[in-house]
Design an enzyme around this catalytic site. Structure first.
Site, PDB file in Angstrom:
ATOM      1  N   ARG A  23       1.222  -1.516   0.185  1.00 35.29           N
ATOM      2  CA  ARG A  23       0.142  -0.037  -0.273  1.00 35.29           C
ATOM      3  C   ARG A  23       1.016   0.806  -0.214  1.00 35.29           C
ATOM      4  O   ARG A  23       0.849   2.559   0.835  1.00 35.29           O
ATOM      5  CB  ARG A  23      -1.412   0.061   0.889  1.00 35.29           C
ATOM      6  CG  ARG A  23      -2.027  -1.354   1.325  1.00 35.29           C
ATOM      7  CD  ARG A  23      -2.689  -0.055   0.611  1.00 35.29           C
ATOM      8  NE  ARG A  23      -4.241  -1.497   0.055  1.00 35.29           N
ATOM      9  CZ  ARG A  23      -5.397  -1.149   1.015  1.00 35.29           C
ATOM     10  NH1 ARG A  23      -5.278  -0.907   1.925  1.00 35.29           N
ATOM     11  NH2 ARG A  23      -6.000  -2.350   0.842  1.00 35.29           N
ATOM     12  N   ARG A  27      -3.631   6.545   1.126  1.00 29.56           N
ATOM     13  CA  ARG A  27      -4.307   7.352   2.318  1.00 29.56           C
ATOM     14  C   ARG A  27      -2.923   9.009   2.787  1.00 29.56           C
ATOM     15  O   ARG A  27      -3.380   9.861   3.456  1.00 29.56           O
ATOM     16  CB  ARG A  27      -5.555   7.627   2.010  1.00 29.56           C
ATOM     17  CG  ARG A  27      -5.962   7.344   1.583  1.00 29.56           C
ATOM     18  CD  ARG A  27      -7.308   6.935   2.198  1.00 29.56           C
ATOM     19  NE  ARG A  27      -6.935   5.248   2.520  1.00 29.56           N
ATOM     20  CZ  ARG A  27      -7.733   4.145   3.017  1.00 29.56           C
ATOM     21  NH1 ARG A  27      -9.146   4.533   3.528  1.00 29.56           N
ATOM     22  NH2 ARG A  27      -7.601   3.326   3.419  1.00 29.56           N
ATOM     23  N   TYR A 150     -14.614 -11.192   0.084  1.00 32.59           N
ATOM     24  CA  TYR A 150     -15.568 -10.593  -0.648  1.00 32.59           C
ATOM     25  C   TYR A 150     -16.780 -10.526  -1.533  1.00 32.59           C
ATOM     26  O   TYR A 150     -18.227 -10.206  -1.583  1.00 32.59           O
ATOM     27  CB  TYR A 150     -14.843  -9.545  -0.862  1.00 32.59           C
ATOM     28  CG  TYR A 150     -13.490  -8.755  -0.109  1.00 32.59           C
ATOM     29  CD1 TYR A 150     -13.751  -7.984   1.053  1.00 32.59           C
ATOM     30  CD2 TYR A 150     -12.389  -9.833  -0.080  1.00 32.59           C
ATOM     31  CE1 TYR A 150     -12.787  -7.643   2.423  1.00 32.59           C
ATOM     32  CE2 TYR A 150     -11.535  -9.386   1.172  1.00 32.59           C
ATOM     33  CZ  TYR A 150     -11.877  -8.223   1.750  1.00 32.59           C
ATOM     34  OH  TYR A 150     -11.106  -7.500   2.580  1.00 32.59           O
TER      35      TYR A 150
HETATM   36  O1  CP3 Z   1      -0.222  -1.836  -2.302  1.00 32.99           O
HETATM   37  C1  CP3 Z   1      -0.076  -0.875  -3.358  1.00 32.99           C
HETATM   38  O2  CP3 Z   1      -0.275   0.687  -3.320  1.00 32.99           O
HETATM   39  C2  CP3 Z   1      -1.253  -1.270  -4.524  1.00 32.99           C
HETATM   40  C3  CP3 Z   1      -2.618  -1.110  -4.608  1.00 32.99           C
HETATM   41  C4  CP3 Z   1      -3.250  -1.828  -3.669  1.00 32.99           C
HETATM   42  C5  CP3 Z   1      -4.580  -1.046  -3.028  1.00 32.99           C
HETATM   43  N1  CP3 Z   1      -5.278  -2.800  -2.631  1.00 32.99           N
HETATM   44  C6  CP3 Z   1      -5.164  -0.015  -3.438  1.00 32.99           C
HETATM   45  C7  CP3 Z   1      -6.024   0.199  -2.819  1.00 32.99           C
HETATM   46  C8  CP3 Z   1      -2.973  -3.643  -3.771  1.00 32.99           C
HETATM   47  C9  CP3 Z   1      -2.204  -4.124  -3.914  1.00 32.99           C
HETATM   48  C10 CP3 Z   1      -4.819  -3.591  -3.002  1.00 32.99           C
HETATM   49  C11 CP3 Z   1      -4.477  -5.269  -2.596  1.00 32.99           C
HETATM   50  C12 CP3 Z   1      -6.203  -5.794  -1.649  1.00 32.99           C
HETATM   51  N2  CP3 Z   1      -7.514  -4.522  -1.641  1.00 32.99           N
HETATM   52  C13 CP3 Z   1      -6.036  -6.182  -0.518  1.00 32.99           C
HETATM   53  C14 CP3 Z   1      -4.900  -7.545  -0.650  1.00 32.99           C
HETATM   54  C15 CP3 Z   1      -3.728  -6.523   0.684  1.00 32.99           C
HETATM   55  C16 CP3 Z   1      -4.625  -6.926   1.823  1.00 32.99           C
HETATM   56  O3  CP3 Z   1      -4.491  -4.636   2.851  1.00 32.99           O
HETATM   57  O4  CP3 Z   1      -4.567  -7.383   2.931  1.00 32.99           O
HETATM   58  C17 CP3 Z   1      -7.158  -5.937  -0.102  1.00 32.99           C
HETATM   59  C18 CP3 Z   1      -8.022  -7.432   1.041  1.00 32.99           C
HETATM   60  C19 CP3 Z   1      -8.258  -5.115  -0.716  1.00 32.99           C
HETATM   61  C20 CP3 Z   1      -9.855  -4.802  -0.488  1.00 32.99           C
HETATM   62  C21 CP3 Z   1     -10.108  -3.432  -0.385  1.00 32.99           C
HETATM   63  N3  CP3 Z   1      -9.962  -2.990  -0.269  1.00 32.99           N
HETATM   64  C22 CP3 Z   1     -10.266  -3.057   0.498  1.00 32.99           C
HETATM   65  C23 CP3 Z   1     -10.737  -4.007   2.165  1.00 32.99           C
HETATM   66  C24 CP3 Z   1     -10.247  -1.782   0.776  1.00 32.99           C
HETATM   67  C25 CP3 Z   1     -10.661  -1.174   2.690  1.00 32.99           C
HETATM   68  C26 CP3 Z   1      -9.670  -0.356   3.084  1.00 32.99           C
HETATM   69  C27 CP3 Z   1      -8.571   0.414   3.191  1.00 32.99           C
HETATM   70  O5  CP3 Z   1      -8.289   0.547   3.257  1.00 32.99           O
HETATM   71  O6  CP3 Z   1      -9.899   1.022   2.620  1.00 32.99           O
HETATM   72  C28 CP3 Z   1      -9.458  -1.487  -0.160  1.00 32.99           C
HETATM   73  C29 CP3 Z   1      -9.605   0.367  -0.762  1.00 32.99           C
HETATM   74  C30 CP3 Z   1      -8.188   0.866  -0.758  1.00 32.99           C
HETATM   75  N4  CP3 Z   1      -7.381  -0.417  -1.762  1.00 32.99           N
HETATM   76  C31 CP3 Z   1      -7.140   1.616  -1.288  1.00 32.99           C
HETATM   77  C32 CP3 Z   1      -5.825   1.541  -1.765  1.00 32.99           C
HETATM   78  C33 CP3 Z   1      -4.871   2.452  -1.419  1.00 32.99           C
HETATM   79  C34 CP3 Z   1      -7.405   2.705   0.266  1.00 32.99           C
HETATM   80  C35 CP3 Z   1      -9.755   3.398  -1.348  1.00 32.99           C
HETATM   81  C36 CP3 Z   1      -8.669   4.783  -1.168  1.00 32.99           C
HETATM   82  O7  CP3 Z   1      -8.247   5.490  -1.506  1.00 32.99           O
HETATM   83  O8  CP3 Z   1      -9.349   5.328  -0.262  1.00 32.99           O
END
Ligand code: CP3
Length: 342
Positions: A23, A27, A150
């Site tokens: 990530r 944010r 999911y």
């Molecule tokens: O790592 C990176 O920088 C690359 C981008 C990336 C994102 N999600 C961007 C993201 C990657 C590799 C993921 C993987 C992902 N997404 C996983 C597996 C890794 C983990 O964290 O366990 C999972 C389970 C998801 C599903 C997901 N996406 C959830 C549960 C959420 C909400 C939780 C949160 O952190 O807000 C997201 C949103 C998400 N994916 C964000 C980002 C940058 C935040 C969104 C925003 O900008 O509001």
């Protein structure tokens, strides 16, 4: 000269491990928040190749990480298969649920996914032309089990209860979904590689809730199938597997799946990893992401401890899970400086 991440993935032990961060585009960075605001919402950002390229590059510019990870989400694949997907601000993802054969029957076939995912491949193409020569480009997808949790529940759940329930009550539907996700993930990752991804990572964030035979059937076996199919088509592309919170399941994961590297969360100790997992191949991890919030001496000593514990084998430094929005970018700098001090 070969890029450091690729050398570690090939099994080389480097004096200083290369580093990137789960990530890393997110944010906690003001520049990410600005670009996300420009895009409107998170999904619009994912599907806009110019802006997704920009946010992928932001942490590379600011910190000089050794790898960039494609900016996208593991839930874009279910969307490409026809599931409804939206994000509720402050809460997380929501999807249409799959509770039985009818929900599964409504999904599209594997050949249909590229129509939705083409902008993601364009982002990969942009990045492979834009990254510094020493930076490795990582593509990714969710593992079938994690994505299925999911799709079945329609949202994130603390214990993946609905997915375990479907597995118990309607195993045929559950296994057909895992199979569809497995073959779709092969095509999705293969297309990312064709577009320029140099490494791919499979995120199984909820692998830890699969036990015993279920772990073998729904965590190991899909990772093995995906890795084998990718190696068949793209023999030189390394695969990183992340069976988060697998515990003892980390032991033997390289051999059972064919993955070149296993990413390790922070619930297991680096010294244990060095003894039981690293002899089988490269490992990635495993600093607790809370240190990116708290920083200070505790951060410095943890970075040194993990680096030194894993210094006798191939290691890519990373967090045990994603960096959180309340993290301080200065702590990321301190982590990198400490890692590279020797
Ligand atoms: O790592 C990176 O920088 C690359 C981008 C990336 C994102 N999600 C961007 C993201 C990657 C590799 C993921 C993987 C992902 N997404 C996983 C597996 C890794 C983990 O964290 O366990 C999972 C389970 C998801 C599903 C997901 N996406 C959830 C549960 C959420 C909400 C939780 C949160 O952190 O807000 C997201 C949103 C998400 N994916 C964000 C980002 C940058 C935040 C969104 C925003 O900008 O509001």
């Amino acid at each position: 000269m070969t890029k450091t991440i690729l050398r570690s993935l090939a099994g080389e032990t480097l004096p200083t491990p290369p580093i990137w961060m789960m990530r890393q585009a997110g944010r906690y960075l003001p520049e990410y928040k600005a670009t996300r605001a420009e895009a409107g919402d998170f999904l619009s950002l994912c599907y806009n190749p110019d802006l997704a390229t920009e946010v992928t590059l932001q942490p590379i510019r600011r910190f000089g990480f050794d790898a960039a990870i494609l900016f996208a989400d593991i839930l874009l694949l279910p969307q490409a298969l026809g599931a409804d997907l939206w994000f509720v601000t402050g809460e997380g993802p929501r999807l249409s649920t799959i509770t039985g054969p009818d929900g599964l029957a409504k999904l599209k076939g594997v050949d249909d996914i590229h129509e939705t995912l083409n902008p993601i491949y364009q982002t990969v193409r942009n990045l492979s032309g834009a990254l510094p020569a020493e930076t490795t480009l990582i593509g990714f997808a969710g593992a079938p089990w994690t994505v299925a949790t999911y799709m079945i529940a329609g949202q994130g759940t603390p214990d993946q209860g609905p997915a375990h329930a479907l597995k118990a009550e309607d195993r045929a539907t559950f296994e057909a979904l895992i199979d569809l996700l497995t073959v779709s993930t092969i095509e999705y990752l293969s297309a990312q590689i064709d577009a320029g991804a140099e490494v791919v990572k499979i995120f199984d964030s909820w692998a830890g809730s699969l036990k015993g035979e279920d772990f073998a059937k729904y965590a190991l076996e899909p990772a093995r199938r995906i890795t084998a199919a990718l190696k068949d088509r793209h023999p030189d592309i390394p695969v990183i597997a992340f069976p988060r919170e697998a515990g003892d399941g980390y032991i033997g994961f390289h051999a059972a799946t064919g993955a070149d590297c296993v990413a390790i969360d922070n619930s297991v100790d680096a010294a244990w990893v060095a003894e039981h997992v690293q002899p089988a191949g490269c490992v990635q991890g495993n600093l607790a992401s809370s240190h990116m919030v708290t920083g200070g001496d505790a951060l410095v000593s943890e970075v040194r401890r993990i680096r030194d514990a894993l210094s006798n084998g191939p290691h890519i430094f990373n967090l045990g899970h994603g960096i959180t929005p309340d993290a301080d970018p200065d702590n990321v700098t301190l982590m990198i400086e400490t890692l590279r001090e020797k």
